[in-house]
Each structure stands twice: as structure tokens, then as C-alpha cells.
Design a protein around this motif. Structure first.
Motif, short mmCIF file in Angstrom:
data_model
loop_
_atom_site.label_atom_id
_atom_site.label_comp_id
_atom_site.label_asym_id
_atom_site.label_seq_id
_atom_site.Cartn_x
_atom_site.Cartn_y
_atom_site.Cartn_z
N VAL A 19 0.84 -1.21 0.00
CA VAL A 19 0.00 0.00 0.00
C VAL A 19 0.87 1.26 0.00
O VAL A 19 0.60 2.21 -0.74
CB VAL A 19 -0.94 0.00 1.23
N ASN A 20 1.91 1.25 0.84
CA ASN A 20 2.87 2.36 0.87
C ASN A 20 4.19 1.91 0.23
O ASN A 20 5.25 1.99 0.86
CB ASN A 20 3.11 2.83 2.31
N GLY A 21 4.07 1.44 -0.99
CA GLY A 21 5.20 0.79 -1.66
C GLY A 21 6.46 1.60 -1.73
O GLY A 21 7.55 1.11 -1.41
N ARG A 22 6.36 2.88 -2.14
CA ARG A 22 7.57 3.70 -2.31
C ARG A 22 8.25 3.97 -0.97
O ARG A 22 9.47 3.97 -0.88
CB ARG A 22 7.21 5.01 -3.00
N ILE A 23 7.45 4.21 0.07
CA ILE A 23 8.01 4.47 1.40
C ILE A 23 8.70 3.21 1.93
O ILE A 23 9.83 3.26 2.43
CB ILE A 23 6.91 4.93 2.37
N GLU A 24 8.02 2.07 1.82
CA GLU A 24 8.59 0.80 2.30
C GLU A 24 9.85 0.43 1.50
O GLU A 24 10.82 -0.08 2.07
CB GLU A 24 7.55 -0.32 2.19
N ALA A 25 9.83 0.70 0.19
CA ALA A 25 11.02 0.44 -0.63
C ALA A 25 12.19 1.30 -0.19
O ALA A 25 13.35 0.88 -0.25
CB ALA A 25 10.70 0.70 -2.11
N GLY A 26 11.88 2.53 0.28
CA GLY A 26 12.93 3.41 0.82
C GLY A 26 13.54 2.85 2.09
O GLY A 26 14.76 2.87 2.27
#
Length: 397
Positions: A161-168
């Protein structure tokens, strides 16, 4: 050389089409263009280094292997700490990388040209087809290894759901693992020609080389991982402004991957040198299915921490299987006595780490003391044996 350029053009087309499918914008395409050029330079440098290793020009290979990173540290470091830190953006950093890779490419090409006389730009179509036929198992292996080593970050960014944040969060820990991975790759590059020659001419000497490589890589990785686990917050705070629990936990799982990765470097290189490509491809394909399947199940609920845990499970599984087949190919059986130094090292490092934390020392001082203790154990347990290392390096066999 010509065939590599043709393959690169095909590679660039595939990357561009993939970027279009992923919905990349103009700025992302611009950065991607330079990254693709960088990839050509990186692979060309690796191509040059393979010749240096094959010619046993290990000093030359070592210098070329670190030249681009050294230049990057000097140039980017100057801009960050001496000049103006505002000059470093993601775009300028990629441009600096391109410059560093290009300089290393020119140096590598010049040295290679002195060792091997041309022509370098003659294309033999039938010869190229034969190269494809012979190298297909290696290419398949590299592709499969990339999939189970790198696909987790893409899956994380796409399905959470918060893919970009989690990828960071995931990337914060993965960068440090990637730096250690480069060190292991250099070691594997040195082991491959040695294993190849010994398997062909002096198979009895494979075991001492395997033992020395295992002691250095696995023993060293245990020390590095243990220190990192006890000082995860400190290391991440040195690099990033905002570090939360997800970053710390994912880093702990990811840095633990370095131990099985080092085992894979040793036994994967041994199996490759022995020509067990089919075995390695089956293992890697199984790892891809295991990694992607488990990531699709775990990432939606656990994000970066879940992806890091899957990475550790995947690397550990691959390490155990490769170790089994590696020992089988040279008919070597291990007993508990062979593992005892590693068990002592792990237990001693953990106990020392816990007691060191109780003292509540300055983090930097604690890391220095912990490192010295780890080095002390490596020598005491004979995991670093200078005489044995010299014997292997300077032995004509």
C-alpha cells in the motif's frame, strides 16, 4: 566486442520497453538512459577483468575492480564535504558515476590492449552463435540470480500500500549489504581461476583453498554481521537523517544475509569452475520461485521487514544446497569439528556484544572495541592463518 555491442543494443531496447510499461516519465527516462550507459561501461570493465583474472594478473584485476569506486568517493566526497553539498542530486550523482566508469573503462582497455593484440572489432556471425550456445547456461544463471537477489525491491514498491516508502526503508539497509556484496564479488573473482586450475590439475589442493576461503569469508562475515546487528541504529543514523524501526529491523535481516551470501560465493564459484551449471540453474530457479512466491504472500502485510526476512530465508536456503553439492563434487565430508570454530566465534561475539551494551559506551568506541575483539578471535581460532594464505597466493600450483 562487436557482439557485445549488439547484445547491449537489444538490452537497451528491452529496458526502455520495460520502463514504458512501468509508466516512467521524461525525467525518469533521462536518468535511466545514463544508467543504461553505465551498465555498458560496468559490463565492459567486468569483461576486461575476466581477461586479467584468466591471465592471473590479480594485481591489475584488483586495481581495476576498485578504480571506479575510488574515483567516485574522491569526486562525490569532494562535492559533498568540501565544496557544496547542494551540488549532489540524483542526476549529478549518476553523471559522476558515468565519468568514473568511463575513466576506468579507458584504463582497462589500454592495459588489455597491451596484453592481447587485436583485431577487437571483427564480427564472426557463426562464432557469435557458438558463443550464445556455450554461454547460455551462464547467462541463464546470472538472470536467475538477479531475479532472486533484486526482484524483492520491485515487488515491494509495486504491491505494498505504501510501496515507495517501504522500498525506501528497504533500500536503506540494502545499500550497506550491496557494498559488502561487492567485496565478496572481488573475492569470488579471484577464486574462480584458482578453482578452475586446481580442479583440472591438482584436485587434492582444492580442499586447502576451500578451507582458507571459508575461514576468511565466512569467519569475516560472522564478525561483520554480529557487529552490525548490535549497532544497527548507530550505522543507519550515520547515513540517514530519518531512521525508524522498519529500517532497523529490515537492515538486521538484510545484513544477516551476508553470511549465506559468502557461502554462496565460495561454493557457487566452486560449482561453476567444476562445470555444474545445470545444478546451479536448478537451484537458482527454485530460489526465484521460493522468493517471489513468499514475497507476494508476506510483503502486503509486513512491507520492508517481510521482504528482508524473505531475502534471508532465500539466501540461507541457496547456501545450504550449494554447500551440499559443492562438498559432494569434491567428495569432501565435514564433521562437527570443522564447524566448531564458527560456533565458538558466533557464541563469543554474541556474548561480548551483550556485555558491551551493558557498559553503555560511546557507540563509535563500542564498534572499535567490538571490531578488535572480532579480529582477535579470528586469529585465535586460526580462521585467519597468514602462513596458509601466503602458501596459496605464492604457490605455483
Amino acid at each position: 566486442m562487436v557482439f557485445r555491442l549488439i547484445l547491449f543494443i537489444l538490452y537497451a531496447i528491452v529496458v526502455s520497453l520495460t520502463a514504458i510499461l512501468l509508466g516512467y516519465g521524461a525525467r525518469e527516462f533521462h536518468i535511466l538512459l545514463f544508467l543504461v550507459i553505465n551498465q555498458l561501461l560496468i559490463l565492459s570493465i567486468a569483461f576486461f577483468r575476466s581477461h586479467f583474472s584468466g591471465l592471473h594478473l590479480f594485481k591489475t584485476d584488483a586495481i581495476i575492480s576498485i578504480m571506479d569506486r575510488f574515483l567516485l568517493i574522491v569526486i562525490a566526497g569532494y562535492l559533498l564535504f568540501i565544496s557544496n553539498s547542494d551540488l549532489i542530486t540524483i542526476d549529478s550523482f549518476v553523471y559522476i558515476q558515468t565519468i568514473c566508469y568511463f575513466i576506468t573503462f579507458i584504463v582497462g582497455w589500454t592495459v588489455l590492449n597491451k596484453q592481447i593484440k587485436g583485431p577487437f572489432f571483427h564480427w564472426d556471425f557463426k562464432g557469435s552463435l557458438e558463443i550464445i550456445k556455450q554461454s547460455l547456461p551462464y547467462a541463464a544463471l546470472i538472470l536467475l540470480m538477479l531475479l532472486y537477489n533484486r526482484s524483492d525491491a520491485v515487488i515491494l514498491e509495486r504491491i505494498h500500500v505504501n510501496g515507495r516508502i517501504e522500498a525506501g526503508f528497504y533500500a536503506q539497509g540494502f545499500r550497506l549489504l550491496d557494498a559488502l556484496y561487492m567485496f565478496g564479488m572481488i573475492f569470488a573473482g579471484l577464486l574462480f581461476p584458482m578453482f578452475s586450475r586446481l580442479l583440472k590439475n591438482a584436485i587434492d589442493e582444492v580442499t586447502p583453498l576451500l578451507q582458507t576461503a571459508g575461514n576468511l569469508l565466512v569467519g569475516g562475515s560472522i564478525v561483520i554481521v554480529t557487529i552490525s546487528l548490535f549497532n544497527a541504529q548507530f550505522f543507519l543514523d550515520l547515513l540517514y537523517h530519518n531512521v525508524n524501526s522498519s529500517s532497523v529491523f529490515s537492515f538486521k535481516f538484510l545484513i544477516s544475509c551476508f553470511i549465506p551470501i559468502c557461502i554462496n560465493f565460495i561454493f557457487g564459484t566452486l560449482l561453476t569452475a567444476n562445470g555444474n551449471l545445470k545444478t546451479l540453474n536448478v537451484i537458482s530457479f527454485s530460489a526465484v520461485v521460493f522468493s517471489i512466491g513468499l514475497n507476494l504472500f508476506i510483503i502486503p502485510g509486513y512491507g520492508a521487514v517481510g521482504a528482508a526476512l524473505v531475502a534471508l530465508c532465500t539466501q540461507s536456503l541457496v547456501a545450504l544446497i550449494q554447500m551440499y553439492y559443492g562438498l559432494k563434487c569434491i567428495q569432501l565430508k565435514l564433521s562437527f569439528k570443522d564447524f566448531l570454530p564458527y560456533v565458538i566465534l558466533i557464541v563469543s561475539m554474541i556474548l561480548f556484544g551483550y556485555n558491551l551494551q551493558l557498559l553503555q559506551l560511546n557507540p563509535l568506541l563500542a564498534v572499535c572495541i567490538f571490531t578488535l575483539f572480532g579480529l582477535f578471535l579470528l586469529f585465535v581460532l586460526s580462521l585467519i592463518d597468514i602462513k596458509n594464505i601466503k602458501k596459496i597466493i605464492f604457490s605455483k600450483a
